[in-house]
Scaffold this active site. Structure first.
Site, PDB file in Angstrom:
ATOM      1  N   HIS A 149       1.653   5.316  -1.675  1.00  0.00           N
ATOM      2  CA  HIS A 149       1.297   6.508  -2.461  1.00  0.00           C
ATOM      3  C   HIS A 149       2.574   7.110  -3.038  1.00  0.00           C
ATOM      4  O   HIS A 149       3.462   7.512  -2.272  1.00  0.00           O
ATOM      5  CB  HIS A 149       0.595   7.547  -1.580  1.00  0.00           C
ATOM      6  CG  HIS A 149      -0.681   7.058  -0.981  1.00  0.00           C
ATOM      7  ND1 HIS A 149      -1.905   7.212  -1.602  1.00  0.00           N
ATOM      8  CD2 HIS A 149      -0.929   6.379   0.167  1.00  0.00           C
ATOM      9  CE1 HIS A 149      -2.851   6.670  -0.848  1.00  0.00           C
ATOM     10  NE2 HIS A 149      -2.288   6.147   0.229  1.00  0.00           N
ATOM     11  N   HIS A 172     -10.478   1.256   1.639  1.00  0.00           N
ATOM     12  CA  HIS A 172     -10.249   2.213   2.738  1.00  0.00           C
ATOM     13  C   HIS A 172     -11.494   2.151   3.610  1.00  0.00           C
ATOM     14  O   HIS A 172     -12.513   2.755   3.291  1.00  0.00           O
ATOM     15  CB  HIS A 172     -10.016   3.630   2.205  1.00  0.00           C
ATOM     16  CG  HIS A 172      -9.687   4.607   3.301  1.00  0.00           C
ATOM     17  ND1 HIS A 172      -8.459   5.213   3.426  1.00  0.00           N
ATOM     18  CD2 HIS A 172     -10.417   5.035   4.362  1.00  0.00           C
ATOM     19  CE1 HIS A 172      -8.456   5.990   4.500  1.00  0.00           C
ATOM     20  NE2 HIS A 172      -9.639   5.905   5.087  1.00  0.00           N
ATOM     21  N   HIS A 186       0.882  -1.198   0.000  1.00  0.00           N
ATOM     22  CA  HIS A 186       0.000   0.000   0.000  1.00  0.00           C
ATOM     23  C   HIS A 186       0.904   1.227   0.000  1.00  0.00           C
ATOM     24  O   HIS A 186       1.467   1.592   1.025  1.00  0.00           O
ATOM     25  CB  HIS A 186      -0.905  -0.004   1.232  1.00  0.00           C
ATOM     26  CG  HIS A 186      -1.861   1.150   1.278  1.00  0.00           C
ATOM     27  ND1 HIS A 186      -3.208   0.994   1.531  1.00  0.00           N
ATOM     28  CD2 HIS A 186      -1.687   2.482   1.108  1.00  0.00           C
ATOM     29  CE1 HIS A 186      -3.816   2.173   1.509  1.00  0.00           C
ATOM     30  NE2 HIS A 186      -2.888   3.108   1.264  1.00  0.00           N
ATOM     31  N   ASP A 243       1.439   2.487   3.560  1.00  0.00           N
ATOM     32  CA  ASP A 243       0.590   3.682   3.413  1.00  0.00           C
ATOM     33  C   ASP A 243       1.442   4.942   3.510  1.00  0.00           C
ATOM     34  O   ASP A 243       0.992   5.969   4.020  1.00  0.00           O
ATOM     35  CB  ASP A 243      -0.555   3.715   4.434  1.00  0.00           C
ATOM     36  CG  ASP A 243      -1.625   4.749   4.064  1.00  0.00           C
ATOM     37  OD1 ASP A 243      -1.653   5.180   2.893  1.00  0.00           O
ATOM     38  OD2 ASP A 243      -2.411   5.126   4.947  1.00  0.00           O
ATOM     39  N   HIS A 250      -4.752  -0.750   5.741  1.00  0.00           N
ATOM     40  CA  HIS A 250      -4.235  -0.053   6.934  1.00  0.00           C
ATOM     41  C   HIS A 250      -5.151  -0.178   8.147  1.00  0.00           C
ATOM     42  O   HIS A 250      -5.668   0.813   8.647  1.00  0.00           O
ATOM     43  CB  HIS A 250      -3.925   1.413   6.627  1.00  0.00           C
ATOM     44  CG  HIS A 250      -4.952   2.139   5.789  1.00  0.00           C
ATOM     45  ND1 HIS A 250      -6.292   2.159   6.083  1.00  0.00           N
ATOM     46  CD2 HIS A 250      -4.821   2.873   4.661  1.00  0.00           C
ATOM     47  CE1 HIS A 250      -6.926   2.868   5.183  1.00  0.00           C
ATOM     48  NE2 HIS A 250      -6.058   3.308   4.302  1.00  0.00           N
ATOM     49  N   LYS A 281      -8.868  -0.191  -5.893  1.00  0.00           N
ATOM     50  CA  LYS A 281      -8.965   0.436  -4.564  1.00  0.00           C
ATOM     51  C   LYS A 281     -10.271   1.203  -4.427  1.00  0.00           C
ATOM     52  O   LYS A 281     -10.573   2.076  -5.234  1.00  0.00           O
ATOM     53  CB  LYS A 281      -7.781   1.396  -4.373  1.00  0.00           C
ATOM     54  CG  LYS A 281      -7.819   2.218  -3.087  1.00  0.00           C
ATOM     55  CD  LYS A 281      -7.514   1.370  -1.872  1.00  0.00           C
ATOM     56  CE  LYS A 281      -7.682   2.176  -0.581  1.00  0.00           C
ATOM     57  NZ  LYS A 281      -6.601   3.124  -0.364  1.00  0.00           N
TER      58      LYS A 281
HETATM   59  C1  NCD Z   1      -3.477   9.066   2.123  1.00  0.00           C
HETATM   60  C2  NCD Z   1      -3.009  10.109   1.119  1.00  0.00           C
HETATM   61  O1  NCD Z   1      -2.471  11.150   1.547  1.00  0.00           O
HETATM   62  O2  NCD Z   1      -3.169   9.905  -0.085  1.00  0.00           O
HETATM   63  N1  NCD Z   1      -3.511   9.663   3.431  1.00  0.00           N
HETATM   64  C3  NCD Z   1      -3.469   9.025   4.620  1.00  0.00           C
HETATM   65  O3  NCD Z   1      -3.602   9.694   5.654  1.00  0.00           O
HETATM   66  N2  NCD Z   1      -3.276   7.738   4.711  1.00  0.00           N
HETATM   67  C4  NCD Z   1      -4.780   8.515   1.691  1.00  0.00           C
HETATM   68  C5  NCD Z   1      -5.195   7.285   2.460  1.00  0.00           C
HETATM   69  O4  NCD Z   1      -4.616   6.204   2.297  1.00  0.00           O
HETATM   70  O5  NCD Z   1      -6.132   7.389   3.250  1.00  0.00           O
HETATM   71 ZN    ZN Z   2      -3.271   5.088   1.631  1.00  0.00          ZN
END
Ligand code: NCD
Ligand code: ZN
Length: 332
Positions: free
Chosen positions: A13, A133, A11, A239, A167, A94
């Protein structure tokens, strides 16, 4: 010293443009592959967008042996024909509830097995995992618990659909995993290390603020128990969600913890502290391979007990544990 075969971040970003160029190599250094979140602006909802985003990631990580495992942003309009074409380009889809976290404005308003029947039955038939999520729009500490009936609805009505509770942060989520064969979960580094006390119990710590928010001590205990024992229902997903410093240290702090560059080192420290180093490879690689049913690129990462000072920033992004010292370093 410890060597891990093909560490996986299930996971992640990576963002886009300049931010992508900064953060993607930091993940590619430590990990063999990662599940790439689709919450760009606009979100990744077409096969063309998946392919071009994947190419941008490969460009940014060309120095490393790293495979981006792509995802689509769930839309209830995806039908069998579309998903059949999409399947060879993605590892999962997702699902975000509308407006619940960063860049989720295009998410789904009512999540239930009936309204999402067409897309979920196609995914189930095509064996495309659903990453979720799982938060309601209720009181912030209760959001994950309030979402659990939705997981039960989806898991019951689509018994062949692999559902990944992303998460997870609560004891109740850990318990739910045992009730359904088709439920699995990712666990982050930060939810294994912090509670709400670390975020807001003293001076407010914006770099620890994320969705879902870190919870209670008993929740962290439950997460630690399944992670350290490398329970086959759970796998590592950082995450890691970078935001520039001015979006974090500001009035209206963006949600997201940036952990990618230090995740493996901090996991080694945590597993060693609990005398569980022998389970680390399962938690960061083997469990995910079984759950997602795939074999990642071979990549051996060796960590040694050498002190590692976490940088104060990577460009304009502040990592978790900035300026502090970890006891493990990546040596090869
Ligand atoms: C994530 C993001 O910034 O894209 N933020 C987070 O707090 N985890 C999005 C997500 O996974 O909820
Ligand atoms: Zn995330």
């Amino acid at each position: 010293m410890i060597t891990i075969d093909s560490p996986l971040d299930m996971h992640l970003h990576l963002r886009d443009a300049n931010m992508l160029k900064i953060v993607a190599p930091l993940s590619a250094k430590s990990f063999s592959a990662a599940i790439i979140m689709p919450n760009l602006v606009p979100p990744i909802t077409t096969i063309e967008a998946v392919i071009s985003y994947k190419n941008r990631i490969l460009d940014a990580t060309s120095k490393y042996n790293f495979e981006p495992l792509m995802t689509l942003f769930f839309q209830d309009s995806y039908d069998f024909e579309f998903l059949q074409k999409a399947k060879k380009h993605i590892k999962a889809i997702k699902l975000y509830p509308q407006g619940i976290t960063t860049n989720s404005a295009n998410g789904i308003k009512s999540i239930d097995s009936k309204s999402l029947q067409m897309t979920l039955s196609a995914m189930s038939e095509l064996d495309i995992p659903l990453c979720v999520h799982g938060e309601s729009d209720g009181f912030v500490m209760d959001r994950e618990a309030e979402f659990l009936p939705i997981y039960e609805d989806l898991a019951t009505n689509f018994p062949k659909l692999k559902i990944i509770m992303e998460h997870i942060t609560t004891k109740q989520s850990v318990e739910l995993l045992n009730k359904y064969d088709n439920l699995f979960a990712t666990i982050t580094l930060h939810h294994l290390l912090i509670t709400l006390d670390d975020v807001a119990g003293g001076m407010l710590k914006p770099h620890l603020f994320c969705k879902p928010i870190a919870k209670r001590y008993e929740d962290r205990e439950a997460l630690l128990k399944v992670a350290l024992s490398a329970n086959e229902k759970v796998m590592f997903g950082s995450d890691s969600a970078p935001h520039p410093i001015d979006k974090k240290e500001s009035c209206g702090c963006a949600a997201g913890v940036f952990s990618a560059p230090i995740a493996l080192q901090a996991l080694a420290e945590l597993f060693e502290k609990h005398d569980a180093l022998e389970n680390l490879e399962k938690f960061v690689s083997l469990n995910a391979q079984k759950i997602y049913n795939f074999i990642p690129n071979k990549k051996r990462i060796t960590l040694k007990k050498i002190k590692f000072k976490v940088p104060s920033q990577y460009a304009d992004i502040v990592p978790i544990f900035a300026n502090s010292e970890l006891s493990w370093s990546i040596v090869a």
